[in-house]
Scaffold this active site. Structure first.
Site, PDB file in Angstrom:
ATOM      1  N   GLU A  50      22.779  -2.695 -52.294  1.00  0.00           N
ATOM      2  CA  GLU A  50      22.072  -2.343 -50.664  1.00  0.00           C
ATOM      3  C   GLU A  50      21.681  -3.666 -50.965  1.00  0.00           C
ATOM      4  O   GLU A  50      21.839  -4.114 -49.101  1.00  0.00           O
ATOM      5  CB  GLU A  50      20.618  -1.834 -50.711  1.00  0.00           C
ATOM      6  CG  GLU A  50      20.384  -0.535 -51.510  1.00  0.00           C
ATOM      7  CD  GLU A  50      19.370   0.329 -51.483  1.00  0.00           C
ATOM      8  OE1 GLU A  50      18.059  -0.055 -51.093  1.00  0.00           O
ATOM      9  OE2 GLU A  50      19.257   0.745 -52.464  1.00  0.00           O
ATOM     10  N   ASP A  54      23.686  -5.496 -46.903  1.00  0.00           N
ATOM     11  CA  ASP A  54      23.171  -5.416 -45.915  1.00  0.00           C
ATOM     12  C   ASP A  54      23.475  -6.802 -45.302  1.00  0.00           C
ATOM     13  O   ASP A  54      23.112  -7.018 -44.362  1.00  0.00           O
ATOM     14  CB  ASP A  54      21.602  -5.190 -45.858  1.00  0.00           C
ATOM     15  CG  ASP A  54      21.188  -5.706 -45.026  1.00  0.00           C
ATOM     16  OD1 ASP A  54      20.221  -4.940 -44.309  1.00  0.00           O
ATOM     17  OD2 ASP A  54      20.112  -6.944 -45.533  1.00  0.00           O
ATOM     18  N   ASP A 123      20.411   3.293 -47.008  1.00  0.00           N
ATOM     19  CA  ASP A 123      20.232   2.137 -48.099  1.00  0.00           C
ATOM     20  C   ASP A 123      21.827   2.500 -48.923  1.00  0.00           C
ATOM     21  O   ASP A 123      22.678   1.753 -49.461  1.00  0.00           O
ATOM     22  CB  ASP A 123      19.266   2.746 -49.443  1.00  0.00           C
ATOM     23  CG  ASP A 123      17.986   1.776 -48.545  1.00  0.00           C
ATOM     24  OD1 ASP A 123      17.703   1.443 -46.988  1.00  0.00           O
ATOM     25  OD2 ASP A 123      16.936   2.167 -49.199  1.00  0.00           O
ATOM     26  N   GLU A 126      24.454   0.991 -47.009  1.00  0.00           N
ATOM     27  CA  GLU A 126      24.711   0.200 -47.154  1.00  0.00           C
ATOM     28  C   GLU A 126      25.286  -0.277 -48.795  1.00  0.00           C
ATOM     29  O   GLU A 126      26.198  -1.702 -48.690  1.00  0.00           O
ATOM     30  CB  GLU A 126      23.333  -1.166 -47.438  1.00  0.00           C
ATOM     31  CG  GLU A 126      23.067  -1.228 -45.394  1.00  0.00           C
ATOM     32  CD  GLU A 126      21.713  -1.503 -45.672  1.00  0.00           C
ATOM     33  OE1 GLU A 126      21.426  -2.111 -44.908  1.00  0.00           O
ATOM     34  OE2 GLU A 126      20.912  -1.791 -46.856  1.00  0.00           O
TER      35      GLU A 126
END
EC number: 3.1.26.3
Length: 237
Positions: A50, A54, A123, A126
């Protein structure tokens, strides 16, 4: 239960990317509740992915809007990016890709509706971005992001932050002060149970304004609402 190889290959087709190392795909779909609960599960969860995803998502979207909107000053670019790279948008992307069906969740998280929880879905998206980036490089990750995010950039440019197409459509008709009844009707189901395809019409006061398809009723309804918004000139094709 660990995702079997057939399920992973099915998900590869959905995300339109074939992994060289399919274990990293499994890791991207493993929530911490699963790895913490199952003492026999030795693989790590998707939290570190994650973090990386991101960053990859941010740079891909930043470069895209930097190139597409040369007239935007820094402040406007930052605002636009924040409207796109957010939990609401990523959870919609997850729903479109049917991510919830493939997640590995602990029993407690499963029973409390984790497969539909926005934060978990966002999440996971990502983490999937990071998995593609690690496995195939920046270009593959960029293609995945832009294929799934570009339409939401177009919406954000209009100054409209969405939670989902259905809500956006409802808000649109309310803004016109129209008294209307919106209904979603399944018109056809086709294919075997494991590869079912749904066809849905969205009707406003008994008039069909959009027709959508999807691997679940929810996805088909969202697609129908999206087509209706295109029909109404609120978003681009």
């Amino acid at each position: 239960m660990i995702i079997n190889i057939d399920e992973l290959k099915k998900f590869e087709k959905i995300v339109n990317y074939k992994f060289k190392n399919i274990e990293i795909l499994e890791k991207s779909l493993t929530h911490s509740s699963y790895s913490n609960e199952d003492k026999f599960y030795t693989k790590v969860n998707n939290e570190r992915l994650e973090f990386l995803g991101d960053a990859v998502l941010s740079i891909v979207v930043s470069r895209f809007i930097f190139d597409q909107f040369p007239e935007y000053p820094e402040g406007e670019l930052t605002k636009l990016r924040s409207q796109v790279v957010c939990e609401d948008t990523l959870s919609i992307v997850a729903t479109n890709l049917n991510v919830g069906e493939f997640l590995l969740l602990g029993k407690g998280e499963e029973s409390s509706g984790g497969r539909e929880r926005k934060s978990i879905l966002a999440d996971a998206v990502e983490a999937i971005i990071a998995a593609i980036y690690i496995d195939g490089g920046y270009k593959e990750a960029q293609e995945f992001v832009l294929e799934n995010i570009t339409q939401y950039i177009q919406i954000a440019v209009k100054g409209k932050i969405i939670s989902d197409y259905k809500s956006f459509l409802q808000e649109y008709y309310q803004s016109k002060n129209q008294v209307c009844k919106i209904r979603y009707v399944v018109t056809k189901e086709e294919g075997p149970d494991h590869e079912k395809m749904f066809h849905v019409n969205v009707l406003v006061n008994k008039v069909v304004v959009g027709t959508g398809t999807g691997k679940s009723k929810k996805i088909a309804e969202q697609d129908a609402a999206r087509k209706a918004l295109i029909f109404e000139g609120q978003i681009n094709e």
